[in-house]
Design a protein around this motif. Sequence first.
Motif, PDB file in Angstrom:
ATOM      1  N   ASP A 170       0.857  -1.183   0.000  1.00  0.00           N
ATOM      2  CA  ASP A 170       0.000   0.000   0.000  1.00  0.00           C
ATOM      3  C   ASP A 170       0.893   1.233   0.000  1.00  0.00           C
ATOM      4  OD1 ASP A 170      -1.906   1.935   0.191  1.00  0.00           O
ATOM      5  OD2 ASP A 170      -2.855   1.164   2.009  1.00  0.00           O
ATOM      6  N   THR A 171       0.892   1.917  -1.116  1.00  0.00           N
ATOM      7  CA  THR A 171       1.744   3.094  -1.305  1.00  0.00           C
ATOM      8  C   THR A 171       0.962   4.397  -1.188  1.00  0.00           C
ATOM      9  OG1 THR A 171       1.359   3.170  -3.697  1.00  0.00           O
ATOM     10  CG2 THR A 171       3.154   1.748  -2.923  1.00  0.00           C
ATOM     11  N   GLN A 172      -0.300   4.347  -0.805  1.00  0.00           N
ATOM     12  CA  GLN A 172      -1.182   5.503  -0.931  1.00  0.00           C
ATOM     13  C   GLN A 172      -0.808   6.672  -0.016  1.00  0.00           C
ATOM     14  OE1 GLN A 172      -5.533   4.087  -1.937  1.00  0.00           O
ATOM     15  NE2 GLN A 172      -4.643   2.641  -0.493  1.00  0.00           N
ATOM     16  N   ALA A 173      -0.051   6.398   1.048  1.00  0.00           N
ATOM     17  CA  ALA A 173       0.345   7.488   1.930  1.00  0.00           C
ATOM     18  C   ALA A 173       1.483   8.324   1.364  1.00  0.00           C
ATOM     19  CB  ALA A 173       0.755   6.927   3.293  1.00  0.00           C
ATOM     20  N   CYS A 174       2.058   7.879   0.244  1.00  0.00           N
ATOM     21  CA  CYS A 174       3.135   8.609  -0.425  1.00  0.00           C
ATOM     22  C   CYS A 174       2.636   9.102  -1.779  1.00  0.00           C
ATOM     23  CB  CYS A 174       4.357   7.708  -0.617  1.00  0.00           C
ATOM     24  SG  CYS A 174       5.697   8.438  -1.602  1.00  0.00           S
ATOM     25  N   PRO A 175       2.653  10.403  -2.033  1.00  0.00           N
ATOM     26  CA  PRO A 175       2.227  10.907  -3.345  1.00  0.00           C
ATOM     27  C   PRO A 175       3.000  10.223  -4.464  1.00  0.00           C
ATOM     28  CG  PRO A 175       2.532  12.718  -1.800  1.00  0.00           C
ATOM     29  CD  PRO A 175       3.068  11.490  -1.109  1.00  0.00           C
ATOM     30  N   THR A 176       2.273   9.734  -5.475  1.00  0.00           N
ATOM     31  CA  THR A 176       2.839   8.991  -6.619  1.00  0.00           C
ATOM     32  C   THR A 176       3.677   7.810  -6.140  1.00  0.00           C
ATOM     33  OG1 THR A 176       4.871  10.339  -6.859  1.00  0.00           O
ATOM     34  CG2 THR A 176       2.893  11.113  -8.003  1.00  0.00           C
ATOM     35  N   GLY A 177       3.333   7.253  -4.980  1.00  0.00           N
ATOM     36  CA  GLY A 177       4.137   6.171  -4.418  1.00  0.00           C
ATOM     37  C   GLY A 177       4.185   4.933  -5.275  1.00  0.00           C
ATOM     38  N   ASP A 178       3.046   4.562  -5.899  1.00  0.00           N
ATOM     39  CA  ASP A 178       3.057   3.343  -6.710  1.00  0.00           C
ATOM     40  C   ASP A 178       3.945   3.506  -7.942  1.00  0.00           C
ATOM     41  OD1 ASP A 178       1.282   5.163  -7.793  1.00  0.00           O
ATOM     42  OD2 ASP A 178      -0.447   3.826  -7.737  1.00  0.00           O
ATOM     43  N   HIS A 179       3.944   4.698  -8.527  1.00  0.00           N
ATOM     44  CA  HIS A 179       4.781   4.915  -9.710  1.00  0.00           C
ATOM     45  C   HIS A 179       6.264   4.966  -9.334  1.00  0.00           C
ATOM     46  CE1 HIS A 179       0.845   7.060 -10.760  1.00  0.00           C
ATOM     47  NE2 HIS A 179       0.794   5.858 -11.271  1.00  0.00           N
ATOM     48  N   ARG A 180       6.561   5.499  -8.162  1.00  0.00           N
ATOM     49  CA  ARG A 180       7.949   5.508  -7.685  1.00  0.00           C
ATOM     50  C   ARG A 180       8.409   4.079  -7.383  1.00  0.00           C
ATOM     51  NH1 ARG A 180       8.383  10.551  -3.529  1.00  0.00           N
ATOM     52  NH2 ARG A 180      10.601  10.140  -3.768  1.00  0.00           N
ATOM     53  N   LEU A 181       7.493   3.263  -6.875  1.00  0.00           N
ATOM     54  CA  LEU A 181       7.825   1.866  -6.615  1.00  0.00           C
ATOM     55  C   LEU A 181       8.109   1.121  -7.916  1.00  0.00           C
ATOM     56  CD1 LEU A 181       8.060  -0.523  -4.637  1.00  0.00           C
ATOM     57  CD2 LEU A 181       5.580  -0.848  -4.878  1.00  0.00           C
ATOM     58  N   ILE A 182       7.325   1.378  -8.949  1.00  0.00           N
ATOM     59  CA  ILE A 182       7.553   0.737 -10.251  1.00  0.00           C
ATOM     60  C   ILE A 182       8.926   1.109 -10.798  1.00  0.00           C
ATOM     61  CG2 ILE A 182       6.829   0.721 -12.674  1.00  0.00           C
ATOM     62  CD1 ILE A 182       3.949   0.971 -11.678  1.00  0.00           C
TER      63      ILE A 182
END
Length: 461
Positions: A278-290
């Motif tokens: 769950d990356t939602q607490a970080c802005p654009t977290g899912d894209h940064r993870l990718i």
Amino acid sequence: MHPLTLLQREAEALDLALHSVEVLRGDELVVSATNPPLTVDTPRRTYSVSKTVTGFAVGLLVAEGRLGLDDPVVRHLPEHSPVHPWTGGTRVRDLLSMQGPHRATTYDRAGRGWVESWFRVPPTHRPGTVFTYDTSGTHVLAALVERLAGTSLTDYLRPRLLDPLGVSGSFRFLTDPEGVSQGGSGLVCSPRDLLHLGRLLRDGGRTDGNRLVPASLLREMTTPHADTSLQAWGAQLAGGYGHLLWLPVAGGGLMFGMGGQLVWTDPARDIVVVVTGDTQACPTGDHRLIDLLLGELGGAWGEPAPGATAASPGALSWPAPRHEPDHARPLVGGWAFRAGDATVTIDLDLGTDGGTLTRQTDAAGGIVTLPLRYGEPVRADLLTSRGGALPGDGGPGTVVVTSGWTAPGTLDVRCAVVGEVLATLVLRLVTGPDGSLTVQSRGYGEAVDPTWTFVATADAS
């Protein structure tokens, strides 16, 4: 250093919660790490990973001769006629490649008529021209599959794909208000189920020597059909889009769901990498993870790290406030706050090692009690929440709470919700010398009630 260690370190720096990481290299599972109490068999929402699964179903119908890629979508759902010419001219292949006539999702998640909305909302552009990410288009494809198959999306896929792969019985789709499977965002399954699907994609549609998916379907899925270079979701996603499958710059194919649900398959490296979180607490977290997973660490998954061994389950850790035991203090009382038009009441029963935080709101009529144990995670059953106090209330799920006194008079609490929805709830409570309590509360997730986000001070009641 093992790539999993680097991934966890960067996730902590970005405040990303990793729930599981598995890596299959050839036939060997070289990484299998989870975040207790979650396991690789824990069902959870995968959001837009659903789209790729719907793409498999559409492709199988095409292979069976029951559907054509160039068929107008409205031909198979004629009850929605008449429609705008651009909507009427939209083909199945346009929706598979995210080149439909709408610039964004057409339905209201809290409303009805999800399928109908796609036909009724005026289109913004001619289909088959540009890439526009539209979940409602994939939802329409799911409705089309169920219309032609005469059964649910899951039941259609079960004998053709899921059972031969060994996919668990927890695999299912949430439905819209009219009972249509949410083919664009509603898949609930386990990380191990995702590994099975990724392996099928990596191995060209074969499993145990048997072909489950025609080679022509795989070619369509993995061939760039849409130019994604104008998207602003990270460098890796600029590589292109196939048929309901991202084609990242790093190579291979990527199933990608909101919040960091990722399945990366790369036949050239002979790997499948599955990450949930769950990356939602970080802005654009899912894209940064990718970009981290496929970019900086991309090459590391395909080669054994010197002296490294597979990570054992339990190797991941929850994002947690630091805890300074000297700052802990007993705190008992109740406080009432205004959160917009609602009243939020917080009752604390805390000792020096932990206790309970009970939150109630008159707006949702909901009440939830969170157990606190400073410095370590605590699991709670999602069903301890009543009346919509937590996202997904009433459905199966897990809550993990971490907490700690981070400064004199300051208690930080973090709550992760994992199940039919994903959410992160963060609270900071600061005590005043006069018995007042200041609360800064934030909720992250599409199903989080707005009353979770507020800042206010209240006197003890």
